[in-house]
Design an enzyme around this catalytic site. Structure first.
Site, PDB file in Angstrom:
ATOM      1  N   CYS A  62       0.822  -1.209   0.000  1.00  0.00           N
ATOM      2  CA  CYS A  62       0.000   0.000   0.000  1.00  0.00           C
ATOM      3  C   CYS A  62       0.855   1.257   0.000  1.00  0.00           C
ATOM      4  O   CYS A  62       0.344   2.355  -0.257  1.00  0.00           O
ATOM      5  CB  CYS A  62      -0.938   0.005   1.194  1.00  0.00           C
ATOM      6  SG  CYS A  62      -0.104   0.027   2.791  1.00  0.00           S
ATOM      7  N   ASN A  63       2.151   1.131   0.308  1.00  0.00           N
ATOM      8  CA  ASN A  63       2.974   2.337   0.323  1.00  0.00           C
ATOM      9  C   ASN A  63       4.313   2.189  -0.391  1.00  0.00           C
ATOM     10  O   ASN A  63       5.229   2.959  -0.150  1.00  0.00           O
ATOM     11  CB  ASN A  63       3.211   2.821   1.766  1.00  0.00           C
ATOM     12  CG  ASN A  63       3.707   1.711   2.667  1.00  0.00           C
ATOM     13  OD1 ASN A  63       4.588   0.952   2.304  1.00  0.00           O
ATOM     14  ND2 ASN A  63       3.126   1.612   3.850  1.00  0.00           N
ATOM     15  N   GLY A 113     -12.762  -5.964   3.145  1.00  0.00           N
ATOM     16  CA  GLY A 113     -11.593  -6.605   2.562  1.00  0.00           C
ATOM     17  C   GLY A 113     -11.349  -7.954   3.211  1.00  0.00           C
ATOM     18  O   GLY A 113     -11.908  -8.263   4.274  1.00  0.00           O
ATOM     19  N   GLY A 166       5.881  -6.001  10.689  1.00  0.00           N
ATOM     20  CA  GLY A 166       6.202  -7.323  10.181  1.00  0.00           C
ATOM     21  C   GLY A 166       5.506  -7.713   8.897  1.00  0.00           C
ATOM     22  O   GLY A 166       5.867  -8.709   8.275  1.00  0.00           O
TER      23      GLY A 166
END
Length: 428
Positions: A50-51, A186, A115
């Protein structure tokens, strides 16, 4: 051949730009396929989170490969080259090894030490293996990176420092988790993490919604939560205290009108956490009374420049040790084919001279011939011993200088012979 990394992450670009490069599984496979089709690329895979989006490739040329890989990212971002390039970063050869080990250990994450990146690194390796784009070089590199990440979490207190983005988001929530009615949109890794944290935090109820009902049912069953059809989202929003969305849908799933209708004019506290790229929640939801929207962009701004303390220095020490050890082994391996080719050449010279001796002294008895052969071989071994020992030492101590290339040039070694030795050793 050397490893090249071209990437973009929360450290180099705003979340709004990262959203333009968000890839679903099919998009990831397409990107890897386009990379491996490059003229100078022999292996490829990508870490997609996501990043961050990072392409890893084994290449035989630096400049052309950087241009090709950067061009693929520019194309996917639908941005001009001038707009995107300042946000891209490049790591090559030893720098690529160092970067991947730090990524796998969580040192480069938005929440330092989290993690989840370890599983995402493992997924990058799996996808590359499944589609045949990962070969010996990247397989060895990624396997070692996974071992480094596992060691970092097993031997330090880094897990206590910053478990995940989900934890960071829930810590900002104005609504306590304990007793809350929670909704999770999700069913992937981030959603699983969200459900796990909500469950451990004592949420009163947890509903899981997903476009694929079977995945929602699987996740819900794992944590004694409830699987709800996505069509019932409005009802779930009406009862929710905390909503966490992380689907990666191409269009927002939580729209302003849906939340307005669900709340019916109420201003009771509601925390909405959007951890998806592109975003799942309409940003204007934050303007509603009582609604606290926690977005990935907001988390990035808050966490940027902050670093967990527990165990971080220990992890840095471990990563540094592992980088040095990996590079030392790789440099030693790179020397071996040249040394083997050199000794093979020496053996050929000895054999040729012994044949010449036999033709000139046909009456030479076997005992004398054996003694001469042993003497010549000892001379050759002694002449080669010091250069081969020193080239290994120098290659390890001063990797910037190609002593193996110098050795091959000085002794006029056949490049094909060296290449054959490389393939025989199973090295890339």
């Amino acid at each position: 051949m050397s490893v090249l990394v071209v990437g973009i992450s929360h450290k180099s670009a705003p979340v709004e730009l990262l959203e333009r490069l968000a890839l679903d599984p099919d998009g990831t496979v397409k990107l890897i396929s386009d990379v491996i089709a490059g003229e100078h690329v022999s292996e490829a895979t990508a870490i997609v989170t996501c990043n961050r989006l990072e392409v890893y490739a084994e290449v035989d040329r630096f400049h052309g490969s950087v241009e090709d890989l950067s061009g693929l990212l520019v194309e996917r971002a639908a941005q001009s080259t001038e707009a995107l390039l300042p946000h891209l970063y490049v790591h090559y050869d030893e720098g690529a090894v160092s970067h991947l080990f730090q990524v796998a250990a969580g040192l480069d994450s938005m929440v330092v030490g989290e993690g989840q990146i370890l599983g995402q690194t493992r997924e990058a390796l799996r996808v590359g293996q499944e589609h045949g784009t990962v070969g010996p070089a990247l397989n060895t590199l990624f396997q070692q990176a996974l071992r480094v990440g596992k060691r970092a979490h097993a031997e330090t207190d880094i897990d206590r420092a910053a478990p995940s983005l989900v934890t960071a988001a829930l810590e900002r929530s104005t609504v306590p988790v304990a007793g809350a009615r929670a909704v999770v949109l999700g069913a992937g890794a981030m959603a699983s993490l969200a459900v796990a944290h909500l469950s451990r935090g004592g949420a009163g109820s947890i509903s899981v919604l997903n476009r694929t009902a079977a995945n929602a049912e699987r996740l819900a069953a794992e944590y004694a939560a409830t699987s709800v059809p996505l069509s019932a989202l409005g009802d779930e929003l009406a009862a929710a205290d905390i909503v966490i969305s992380c689907t990666g849908s191409p269009e927002p799933l939580v729209r302003l009108a849906d939340v307005v209708t669900a709340r019916g004019g109420s201003d009771r506290p509601l925390t909405v956490i959007d951890l998806a790229l592109p975003h799942d929640v309409d940003p204007s939801v934050a303007d509603l009374p009582g609604v606290d929207l926690i977005s990935l962009a907001g988390l990035a701004d808050e966490l940027r420049g902050l670093e967990a303390t527990a165990g971080v220095e220990d992890v840095r020490t471990i990563v540094g040790q592992e980088i040095a050890a990996f590079l030392a082994v790789r440099r030693q391996a790179s020397v071996t084919p040249t040394v083997v080719a050199l000794r093979s050449m020496a053996t050929s010279v000895v054999d040729a001279e012994m044949d010449r001796l036999a033709s000139r002294l046909p009456g030479l008895d076997e005992t004398t011939r054996a003694e001469v052969l042993q003497t010549v071989r000892r001379v050759a071994d002694k002449l080669l011993h010091e250069p081969t020992v020193r080239v290994k030492e120098l290659a390890d101590a001063e990797p910037a200088v190609s002593y193996t290339a110098a050795l091959a040039e000085l002794f006029r070694l056949d490049p094909e012979a060296v290449d054959r030795m490389t393939r025989a050793d199973g090295k890339p």
